[in-house]
Motif scaffolding. Structure first.
Motif, PDB file in Angstrom:
ATOM      1  N   ASP A   1       0.550  -1.162   0.031  1.00  0.00           N
ATOM      2  CA  ASP A   1       0.177  -0.166   0.116  1.00  0.00           C
ATOM      3  C   ASP A   1       1.017   1.378  -0.023  1.00  0.00           C
ATOM      4  O   ASP A   1       0.311   2.041  -0.310  1.00  0.00           O
ATOM      5  CB  ASP A   1      -0.880   0.056   1.454  1.00  0.00           C
TER       6      ASP A   1
ATOM      7  N   ARG B   1       1.964   1.608  -3.701  1.00  0.00           N
ATOM      8  CA  ARG B   1       1.269   2.425  -4.255  1.00  0.00           C
ATOM      9  C   ARG B   1       0.486   4.084  -3.719  1.00  0.00           C
ATOM     10  O   ARG B   1      -0.557   4.370  -4.800  1.00  0.00           O
ATOM     11  CB  ARG B   1       0.104   0.858  -4.172  1.00  0.00           C
TER      12      ARG B   1
ATOM     13  N   ARG C   1      -0.790   4.410  -1.119  1.00  0.00           N
ATOM     14  CA  ARG C   1      -2.741   4.888  -0.324  1.00  0.00           C
ATOM     15  C   ARG C   1      -2.335   4.144   0.580  1.00  0.00           C
ATOM     16  O   ARG C   1      -1.655   3.441   1.244  1.00  0.00           O
ATOM     17  CB  ARG C   1      -3.464   3.173  -1.313  1.00  0.00           C
TER      18      ARG C   1
ATOM     19  N   ASP D   1       4.534  -7.294  -0.685  1.00  0.00           N
ATOM     20  CA  ASP D   1       3.190  -6.323  -0.540  1.00  0.00           C
ATOM     21  C   ASP D   1       3.157  -6.568   1.798  1.00  0.00           C
ATOM     22  O   ASP D   1       2.653  -5.217   1.868  1.00  0.00           O
ATOM     23  CB  ASP D   1       1.862  -6.719  -1.255  1.00  0.00           C
TER      24      ASP D   1
END
Length: 457
Positions: free
Chosen positions: A339, A342, A344, A396
């Motif tokens: 996250d 990315r 976010r 991730d």
């Protein structure tokens, strides 16, 4: 009441100073003043069920009390001059190592027997790190675990309580030099002594700065370490932790040429929160008992910041970042690495769908809104660098908890015997800005006790 020696702080520095004094000069009257509680009464209210986050106790049981902030750490004693402080600059490298080994022997005799001493000597991991622009620092590491560390401290307290006067829940408010005599003041009264050892740890940094101003002890600004705590499946780092347990790895970022380092590695451990001067930050623990171990390994990634003119308040800088984290997340923030990359924020749903189950109840959020870009970029670079020696680090689902801040006291000006310009007034442990570890702080306590005995005749 008058004492021959007063020790302020019952962390490792204060404990081992008291131990050595009671061993070498049992006729001396010694008192230890501690802001926190006895070891058996140190209880963090967070139980993971009824109370899941920090409730900001007046005296944090994780940070204060007999054993200091290291009482509920994972009990790692790093025997090295490569990190953990610069005690060797005052007493010499050989003497520093000898004192750390002496403390290690005391720990073994009081509950730590049978624990393993890890070493970076002759390891192929050092070459692997160098091949990937990383440096593995040299050390011998004794791992007691949070549970055995508690046993060792409990045995030391039982041994000392009949020889030393302990004043728990009695923080020292004032320290005065009356000319050959030092007077301390607490809410319960005043006490005097000709020799005083100050060992207040990192949590006492603000008080130490105040005392230095009032007594007239020169200081220099020190660094502050800011970063995150990483949590990932233990298998990813098992080839490092099985052989070395604690891997102190340093990386120099390509973008800013800052140094990022791993710190406080906890194989099969848990992430915890702690309260420093009203600010909630994150840390990690691990246990020797297999029944208390988890499926995850956690460690900190820290970037050191040191300020000079015109801004010299390194701790204030770290505090402002930690307060921002507390404001946005109500305490500790947790975010998936995927996250973060990315751009976010993490959510409860995304984290619950991942392969890493958080060991600390924290609020999902966006650490890029908290940490300055330069620090965040360095941490991301370091994660990708570690991914080359421990594939999967940059997955991730790797969790990042923030913020982790290591506050250091102003560097107190000391003589080679760790005495201030005021004769008989010593400053030791992490509160001096000289040591940054359990082993170095403990060694400084032994050293000063021996110095007092030698000069007393």
């Amino acid at each position: 009441m008058d004492y021959d020696v007063i020790i302020i702080g019952a962390g490792p520095g204060g404990i081992y100073a008291a131990y050595e004094l009671s061993l070498l000069r049992p006729d001396l009257s010694v008192a230890v003043f501690e802001a926190g509680n006895t070891l058996n009464k140190r209880r963090c209210p967070i139980d993971g069920k009824t109370i899941k986050t920090c409730v900001r106790c007046k005296s944090c049981s994780i940070m204060s009390g007999f054993g200091g902030a290291g009482a509920f750490s994972d009990g790692k004693y790093n025997i090295t001059n490569d990190f953990g402080g610069n005690l060797y600059e005052y007493i010499g490298k050989d003497e520093a190592i000898a004192l750390m080994e002496y403390v290690d022997g005391i720990n073994l005799a009081r509950g730590g027997a049978g624990t393993k001493l890890y070493s970076t000597a002759d390891t192929s991991i050092k070459k692997l790190c160098l091949q990937n622009k990383l440096q593995l620092l040299d050390a011998s590491v004794r791992h007691l675990g949070t549970d055995l560390n508690h046993v060792v401290l409990s045995n030391l307290y039982d041994e000392l309580k009949g020889k030393v006067d302990f004043h728990f829940l009695e923080p020292v408010q004032t320290l005065e030099d009356l000319g050959g005599v030092y007077r301390i003041g607490t809410k319960r009264g005043t006490y005097a002594c000709p020799r005083c050892i100050v060992s207040v740890g990192r949590s006492g940094s603000k008080w130490m700065e105040k005392v230095c101003r009032e007594v007239g002890i020169p200081t220099q600004s020190n660094r502050v370490d800011i970063g995150v705590r990483v949590e990932l499946p233990a298998e990813l780092f098992s080839h490092l932790t099985d052989e070395l347990y604690e891997s102190k790895i340093v990386y120099r970022t390509q973008k800013f040429e800052d140094r990022v380092r791993t710190f406080c590695m906890n194989p099969h451990g848990s992430v915890v929160s702690e309260n420093t001067n009203g600010i909630v930050t994150v840390n990690g623990h691990s246990y020797e008992n297999p029944e208390r171990q988890t499926d995850y390994t956690n460690f900190a990634l820290l970037v050191s910041k040191h300020f000079s003119e015109p801004f010299k308040d390194s701790n204030g800088y770290g505090e402002s970042i930690a307060r921002l984290s507390n404001m946005l997340g109500g305490g500790v923030i947790v975010q998936r690495f995927g996250d973060l990359i990315r751009g976010r924020r993490s959510t409860h749903e995304r984290i619950s769908e991942g392969f890493v189950v958080p060991t600390l109840k924290a609020e999902p959020g966006d650490l890029s809104l908290v940490l300055p870009k330069r620090i965040m970029d360095g941490i991301i670079e370091m994660i990708y660098a570690l991914d080359k020696i421990a594939p999967g680090t940059a997955n991730d689902d790797t969790l990042l908890y923030g913020v982790e801040v290591k506050f250091y006291n102003m560097h107190v000006e000391l003589r080679p015997n760790l005495e201030t310009a005021h004769e008989g007034l010593y400053v030791i442990g992490d509160g001096s800005g000289v040591t940054h570890s359990l082993s170095h702080a403990s060694a400084s306590g032994v050293f000063v006790a021996r110095d007092i005995v030698a000069r007393a005749g």
